[in-house]
Design a protein around this motif. Structure first.
Motif, PDB file in Angstrom:
ATOM      1  N   GLY B  41       0.831  -1.211   0.000  1.00 15.67           N
ATOM      2  CA  GLY B  41       0.000   0.000   0.000  1.00 15.67           C
ATOM      3  C   GLY B  41       0.854   1.245   0.000  1.00 15.67           C
ATOM      4  N   ALA B  43       1.243   3.475   2.303  1.00 15.80           N
ATOM      5  CA  ALA B  43       1.978   3.702   3.552  1.00 15.80           C
ATOM      6  C   ALA B  43       3.322   3.001   3.485  1.00 15.80           C
ATOM      7  N   LEU B 262       4.066  -3.087   7.956  1.00 20.95           N
ATOM      8  CA  LEU B 262       2.941  -2.270   7.506  1.00 20.95           C
ATOM      9  C   LEU B 262       2.019  -3.090   6.611  1.00 20.95           C
ATOM     10  N   ASN B 263       2.629  -3.945   5.792  1.00 23.64           N
ATOM     11  CA  ASN B 263       1.819  -4.810   4.933  1.00 23.64           C
ATOM     12  C   ASN B 263       0.910  -5.689   5.762  1.00 23.64           C
ATOM     13  N   ILE B 265      -0.161  -5.109   8.814  1.00 26.98           N
ATOM     14  CA  ILE B 265      -1.178  -4.335   9.516  1.00 26.98           C
ATOM     15  C   ILE B 265      -2.316  -3.953   8.579  1.00 26.98           C
ATOM     16  N   PHE B 266      -1.925  -3.417   7.398  1.00 29.94           N
ATOM     17  CA  PHE B 266      -2.963  -2.917   6.481  1.00 29.94           C
ATOM     18  C   PHE B 266      -3.487  -3.993   5.541  1.00 29.94           C
TER      19      PHE B 266
END
Lengths: 291, 267
Positions: B41, B43, B262-263, B265-266
């Motif tokens: 994403g 982020a 981050l991957n 989490i999102f």
């Protein structure tokens, strides 16, 4: 006499805007008269080669102007190819530019680009070949079969055959033996005499320039140090030594004599003239002369 | 005219990035590419961009040079963005006849474009801060384990070094030959394709002749100095890794971890 080459504040800077930025030619103003044989001398990197490439429009100046025969060569009206036929330039090691199947065709390359008739091309090829000392049968050989010195002659003939009004030669004798050197320079001088053209000869050898040039252009650190008649330049031997240029060895002898308190002229740069000067000196001193 | 071509495009300097061990720089560039491709994403992608921006600022390379490195890929960027904008399915935002633009299309397209730009900038940063010769040295060292399976690593690296070494020489030579032929009135700027191809003969023949001559001279010179391949050869410039190299590598791995986190989490 009208000046055939004229530059006004000619400046050229390489690689502007990078760490390699360097001014190769800085505010050069020159007036070269038609019919002169000028020598150009200077250290490696003093801007000689860059300067001469401006004179036939191979390099466009960063600022300043170049006039050939009174014409601004970067004027929109002027076709730059015509300038190149007017100002013939022989590069350093010109033998590496040969490409045709035969010597004849290679010499004919320039004249052909000028759009001359076949008869005219034929006349020019044969005439220049003879002038630079190439035999008729050599004309039909491949240029790659020839010796280094012969190749050089072919390449020089290739430019001469365009019969330019100005002939510029960048170190035409580099890498040749003394005999080949004298021969080529002699032929260039002969060509100059026959055609009454303007010649610019770039060389590292003070001896060569002293022997052949009427005027000398000394370049130092991208600027013109001086452009004067040959004897006048050698009168400034001390200054020349100051910028690291060696004067001819024979001149050095006379400078040393003077330094040792002998009252003798120092603008001597050829062996013949040296002999005459010494004899004159001895005569003046009243010694017996039998030479 | 040929002087403008920058091959290897090394931009000399003394920044922290310049002085890193080239082997580490290659690995770090690999890690950076990993970041870009791992990112799902915006982020995560932003983290990669922060890493790029950091290295770029430390390298002190002029920004205009970085932009210059993007020039050749402009068509690719346009092509990808157009493809993604128009051909992705989803709820249309705008519609003209059969052409429709979707929100997904716009998003994916922006994502792809940023990724490509970052990719090129990152790898350009490597070549801007590392001279080609050092780069080849580093590649040789990194590939040296492959010698075990009889891959001629040293010979390959030597070939690369020689090729790189001679690019400027040949460019200079070509420049000279072009000038010399132009001085004889060669016309290379006008005429149709056939005439222009023919106009190349006076340049290509001398160029080939001189390339062969140089190859021969080089071979003789190498033989004179008893060159016989990589076995038992030592190096003039030893590559030495220091604390800062491991530190830089560590930082890049931390960034990669953040991207992967981050991957998760999102994603």
């Amino acid at each position: 006499m009208a000046s055939i080459i004229r530059t006004e504040d000619l400046t050229y800077t390489y690689s502007i805007g990078t760490p390699f930025e360097k001014t190769a030619v800085n505010k050069v103003c020159l007036d070269i008269e038609e019919g002169t044989f000028s020598g150009i001398i200077g250290h490696t990197g003093s801007g000689k080669s860059t300067l001469i490439q401006h004179l036939n429009g191979l390099i466009k100046p960063t600022s300043g102007k170049v006039f050939i025969d009174g014409q601004d060569i970067w004027d929109k009206e002027v076709r730059i190819r015509d300038i190149r036929f007017k100002v013939g330039l022989v590069f350093q090691y010109p033998e590496y530019q040969l490409f045709e199947e035969t010597v004849y065709k290679d010499i004919a390359f320039g004249p052909k680009n000028m759009g001359l008739t076949d008869e005219e091309i034929d006349r020019r090829v044969k005439e220049t070949a003879e002038l630079v000392g190439l035999k008729q049968e050599t004309l039909y050989k491949s240029p790659f079969e020839l010796s280094g010195g012969q190749k050089r002659r072919v390449a020089i003939a290739g430019v001469m055959a365009m019969e330019p009004k100005v002939l510029i030669l960048d170190e035409p004798t580099a890498g040749l033996d003394p005999k080949g050197r004298d021969k080529i320079l002699g032929q260039i001088k002969e060509y100059h005499r026959q055609k009454h053209i303007t010649v610019l000869l770039v060389s590292h050898s003070m001896e060569d320039i002293a022997k052949f040039a009427d005027k000398i252009l000394v370049m130092n650190k991208a600027e013109v140090f001086c452009y004067e008649d040959t004897p006048d330049v050698f009168k400034r031997s001390d200054e020349l030594a100051g910028i690291g240029l060696a004067v001819p060895q024979i001149t050095k002898v006379f400078l040393d004599l003077k330094k040792r308190g002998i009252d003798i002229r120092t603008d001597v740069y050829t062996t013949e003239f040296a002999k005459k000067t010494i004899l004159e000196y001895l005569e003046r001193k009243g010694g017996a002369v039998n030479a | 005219m040929l002087k403008d071509i920058t091959i290897g495009q090394y931009f000399p300097g003394r920044s922290a990035v310049h002085s890193l061990d080239p082997r580490f720089k290659i690995i770090i560039t690999g890690v950076f590419i990993g970041m870009l491709f791992a990112a799902d994403g915006f982020a995560a992608l932003a983290v990669g961009l922060v890493f790029l921006a950091m290295s770029f600022i430390m390298s002190k390379i002029p920004f205009r040079l970085m932009l210059k490195s993007l020039k050749p890929i402009v068509p690719i960027i346009i092509f990808t963005s157009v493809l993604n904008i128009f051909f992705l399915d989803g709820a249309p935002l705008v519609k003209f006849g059969f052409i429709k633009i979707t929100a997904e299309g716009l998003r994916t397209s922006a994502f792809m474009v940023i990724r490509i730009i970052a990719l090129i900038m990152g790898s350009s940063l490597l070549t801007y801060t590392t001279s080609p010769i050092t780069l080849t040295d580093a590649i040789e060292r990194l590939l040296s384990p492959l010698k075990k399976i009889n891959l001629p690593v040293h010979e390959l690296a030597m070939m690369m070094t020689i090729a790189l070494r001679f690019i400027p020489t040949l460019i200079e030579e070509t420049d000279k030959i072009i000038s010399a032929q132009k001085a004889r009135g060669a016309d290379m700027e006008s005429g149709n394709i056939l005439q222009r191809a023919k106009a190349l003969t006076p340049i290509l023949i001398p160029l080939f002749v001189s390339a062969f001559r140089r190859a021969e001279e080089l071979a003789v010179a190498m033989e004179c100095r008893c060159y016989q391949g990589g076995d038992g050869r030592t190096r003039l410039r030893q590559l030495r890794s220091e604390g800062k190299d491991y530190f830089a590598l560590g930082v890049s791995i931390v960034f990669l971890d953040i991207v992967i986190m981050l991957n998760c989490i999102f994603g």
